[in-house]
Design an enzyme around this catalytic site. Structure first.
Site, PDB file in Angstrom:
ATOM      1  N   LYS A  47       0.814  -1.224   0.000  1.00 31.97           N
ATOM      2  CA  LYS A  47       0.000   0.000   0.000  1.00 31.97           C
ATOM      3  C   LYS A  47       0.847   1.274   0.000  1.00 31.97           C
ATOM      4  O   LYS A  47       0.446   2.281  -0.571  1.00 31.97           O
ATOM      5  CB  LYS A  47      -0.947   0.009   1.211  1.00 31.97           C
ATOM      6  CG  LYS A  47      -2.077  -1.009   1.107  1.00 31.97           C
ATOM      7  CD  LYS A  47      -3.011  -0.880   2.293  1.00 31.97           C
ATOM      8  CE  LYS A  47      -4.200  -1.798   2.172  1.00 31.97           C
ATOM      9  NZ  LYS A  47      -5.166  -1.634   3.260  1.00 31.97           N
ATOM     10  N   ASP A  83     -10.173   2.902   2.075  1.00 31.30           N
ATOM     11  CA  ASP A  83     -10.285   2.446   3.470  1.00 31.30           C
ATOM     12  C   ASP A  83     -10.880   3.557   4.342  1.00 31.30           C
ATOM     13  O   ASP A  83     -11.675   3.279   5.249  1.00 31.30           O
ATOM     14  CB  ASP A  83      -8.905   2.066   4.028  1.00 31.30           C
ATOM     15  CG  ASP A  83      -8.429   0.700   3.537  1.00 31.30           C
ATOM     16  OD1 ASP A  83      -9.275  -0.119   3.147  1.00 31.30           O
ATOM     17  OD2 ASP A  83      -7.200   0.465   3.547  1.00 31.30           O
TER      18      ASP A  83
HETATM   19  P1  NAP Z   1       0.446  -2.490   9.472  1.00 31.31           P
HETATM   20  O1  NAP Z   1       0.786  -1.314   8.618  1.00 31.31           O
HETATM   21  O2  NAP Z   1       1.333  -3.685   9.499  1.00 31.31           O
HETATM   22  O3  NAP Z   1       0.345  -1.928  10.994  1.00 31.31           O
HETATM   23  C1  NAP Z   1       0.118  -2.813  12.034  1.00 31.31           C
HETATM   24  C2  NAP Z   1      -0.039  -2.034  13.340  1.00 31.31           C
HETATM   25  O4  NAP Z   1      -0.446  -2.971  14.342  1.00 31.31           O
HETATM   26  C3  NAP Z   1       1.244  -1.365  13.833  1.00 31.31           C
HETATM   27  O5  NAP Z   1       0.907  -0.118  14.399  1.00 31.31           O
HETATM   28  C4  NAP Z   1       1.740  -2.339  14.903  1.00 31.31           C
HETATM   29  O6  NAP Z   1       2.450  -1.718  15.937  1.00 31.31           O
HETATM   30  C5  NAP Z   1       0.433  -2.850  15.463  1.00 31.31           C
HETATM   31  N1  NAP Z   1       0.562  -4.170  16.067  1.00 31.31           N
HETATM   32  C6  NAP Z   1       0.908  -5.332  15.453  1.00 31.31           C
HETATM   33  N2  NAP Z   1       0.901  -6.350  16.337  1.00 31.31           N
HETATM   34  C7  NAP Z   1       0.548  -5.814  17.529  1.00 31.31           C
HETATM   35  C8  NAP Z   1       0.364  -6.364  18.828  1.00 31.31           C
HETATM   36  N3  NAP Z   1       0.536  -7.659  19.066  1.00 31.31           N
HETATM   37  N4  NAP Z   1      -0.019  -5.534  19.824  1.00 31.31           N
HETATM   38  C9  NAP Z   1      -0.214  -4.210  19.585  1.00 31.31           C
HETATM   39  N5  NAP Z   1      -0.054  -3.633  18.372  1.00 31.31           N
HETATM   40  C10 NAP Z   1       0.323  -4.430  17.367  1.00 31.31           C
HETATM   41  O7  NAP Z   1      -1.011  -3.033   9.141  1.00 31.31           O
HETATM   42  P2  NAP Z   1      -2.260  -2.231   8.530  1.00 31.31           P
HETATM   43  O8  NAP Z   1      -2.277  -2.300   7.070  1.00 31.31           O
HETATM   44  O9  NAP Z   1      -2.318  -0.887   9.175  1.00 31.31           O
HETATM   45  O10 NAP Z   1      -3.485  -3.156   9.034  1.00 31.31           O
HETATM   46  C11 NAP Z   1      -3.830  -3.216  10.409  1.00 31.31           C
HETATM   47  C12 NAP Z   1      -5.058  -4.099  10.597  1.00 31.31           C
HETATM   48  O11 NAP Z   1      -6.191  -3.505   9.984  1.00 31.31           O
HETATM   49  C13 NAP Z   1      -4.916  -5.501  10.007  1.00 31.31           C
HETATM   50  O12 NAP Z   1      -5.505  -6.423  10.907  1.00 31.31           O
HETATM   51  C14 NAP Z   1      -5.733  -5.418   8.734  1.00 31.31           C
HETATM   52  O13 NAP Z   1      -6.258  -6.674   8.349  1.00 31.31           O
HETATM   53  C15 NAP Z   1      -6.850  -4.487   9.188  1.00 31.31           C
HETATM   54  N6  NAP Z   1      -7.517  -3.812   8.061  1.00 31.31           N
HETATM   55  C16 NAP Z   1      -8.836  -4.060   7.877  1.00 31.31           C
HETATM   56  C17 NAP Z   1      -9.519  -3.432   6.865  1.00 31.31           C
HETATM   57  C18 NAP Z   1     -10.978  -3.695   6.674  1.00 31.31           C
HETATM   58  O14 NAP Z   1     -11.504  -3.412   5.592  1.00 31.31           O
HETATM   59  N7  NAP Z   1     -11.682  -4.215   7.680  1.00 31.31           N
HETATM   60  C19 NAP Z   1      -8.843  -2.540   6.002  1.00 31.31           C
HETATM   61  C20 NAP Z   1      -7.484  -2.300   6.213  1.00 31.31           C
HETATM   62  C21 NAP Z   1      -6.830  -2.946   7.267  1.00 31.31           C
HETATM   63  P3  NAP Z   1       4.000  -1.292  15.775  1.00 31.31           P
HETATM   64  O15 NAP Z   1       3.999   0.049  15.118  1.00 31.31           O
HETATM   65  O16 NAP Z   1       4.483  -1.256  17.191  1.00 31.31           O
HETATM   66  O17 NAP Z   1       4.654  -2.370  14.946  1.00 31.31           O
END
Ligand code: NAP
Length: 253
Positions: A47, A83
């Site tokens: 992304k 999103d």
């Molecule tokens: P990303 O860029 O990898 O960011 C992940 C975030 O989660 C980071 O801030 C990370 O913290 C934090 N994190 C990971 N493991 C953690 C844990 N065990 N405890 C606390 N914080 C934790 O991912 P993303 O693209 O933003 O996506 C995040 C989530 O949103 C995913 O589950 C994705 O499937 C979901 N999502 C859903 C939709 C939907 O349509 N429903 C759309 C987009 C995304 P750090 O900064 O400390 O690493």
């Protein structure tokens, strides 16, 4: 979802999943310039990397710094982010409270979209992230306040959005334990949709707090991308019913 939308719109289109290694992203983006391609969705980890490979960006994609939708129009590839409006549509469907403080958990691409979306509505937003420096960088870019969980005035929080990946694929993991007491009428919105009930949602419901999974956002971001590609307006219900083929659908929308 998109197969169902093509059928509903009467378009003879197809939507195909492609697994693309990071080093192959430029070639995969170049493939989108084929005349019969309407566009694409991008998922982790592409992304952010895609920004530099496209011909133009929507204001939302530029501000958020992440593209989830590429639109191919007259030989140009435009990056958009559905999103952010997808989350707002899902929050409206879930009856999220309009006022009060909103807390976003996480500081990745999804959290950036959430903060951009909520700030565009004039909401007061706090970002809490496992790595505090990333929350601080996010709020420098997009506004809001970066705090630790201990610093948040939880009794004022009407909306808690989990935009972290904690809980994804793990029903025992939670980004926030224990769940603090929130404002009366608060909503917990977990962007995670696999499992359909996360630990965060379970603990919220056990405390009498409304909680929704990310299926509504998933459906709405898809609906908005479909319209960007085709110009056709297909109801959210078509996307939700298609999703229900594999996973449980939330009650409203
Ligand atoms: P990303 O860029 O990898 O960011 C992940 C975030 O989660 C980071 O801030 C990370 O913290 C934090 N994190 C990971 N493991 C953690 C844990 N065990 N405890 C606390 N914080 C934790 O991912 P993303 O693209 O933003 O996506 C995040 C989530 O949103 C995913 O589950 C994705 O499937 C979901 N999502 C859903 C939709 C939907 O349509 N429903 C759309 C987009 C995304 P750090 O900064 O400390 O690493």
């Amino acid at each position: 979802m998109h197969a169902a939308a093509f059928a509903a719109a009467g378009w003879p289109g197809t939507y195909e999943a492609r697994r693309v290694a990071p080093q192959d992203l430029p070639a995969a983006i170049a493939d989108l310039r084929a005349p019969d391609v309407l566009g694409a969705n991008l998922s982790l980890p592409h992304k952010e990397a895609a920004l530099a490979l496209l011909d133009g960006l929507s204001p939302a994609a530029r501000a958020i710094g992440a593209v989830n939708t590429v639109v191919h129009r007259e030989g140009r590839l435009l990056g958009d982010n559905t999103d952010a409006p997808g989350l707002l549509a899902a929050l409206d469907g879930a009856g999220a409270p309009a006022g009060g403080l909103s807390v976003v958990l996480g500081a990745g691409g999804a959290a950036r979209a959430a903060v951009y979306a909520l700030r565009s509505r004039g909401q007061e937003v706090v970002v809490v992230n496992r790595t505090p420096g990333r929350a601080a960088a996010l709020t420098r870019d997009l506004g809001g306040q970066a705090l630790s969980a201990a610093e948040v005035p939880w009794a004022r929080v009407g909306l808690l959005v989990n935009a972290s990946s904690a809980g994804l694929g793990d029903p025992q993991a939670s980004p926030l334990t224990p769940l603090p007491a929130l404002a009366a009428g608060a909503l917990v919105y977990d962007m995670v949709y696999k499992p359909t009930e996360t630990r965060l949602m379970r603990e919220a419901r056990a405390a009498g707090v409304r909680a929704e999974n990310g299926l509504g956002m998933l459906a709405h971001q898809a609906r908005l991308a479909f319209t960007a590609w085709t110009g056709a307006q297909v109801p959210a219900a078509v996307f939700l019913v298609a999703l229900a083929g594999g996973v449980q659908v939330p009650p409203r929308l």
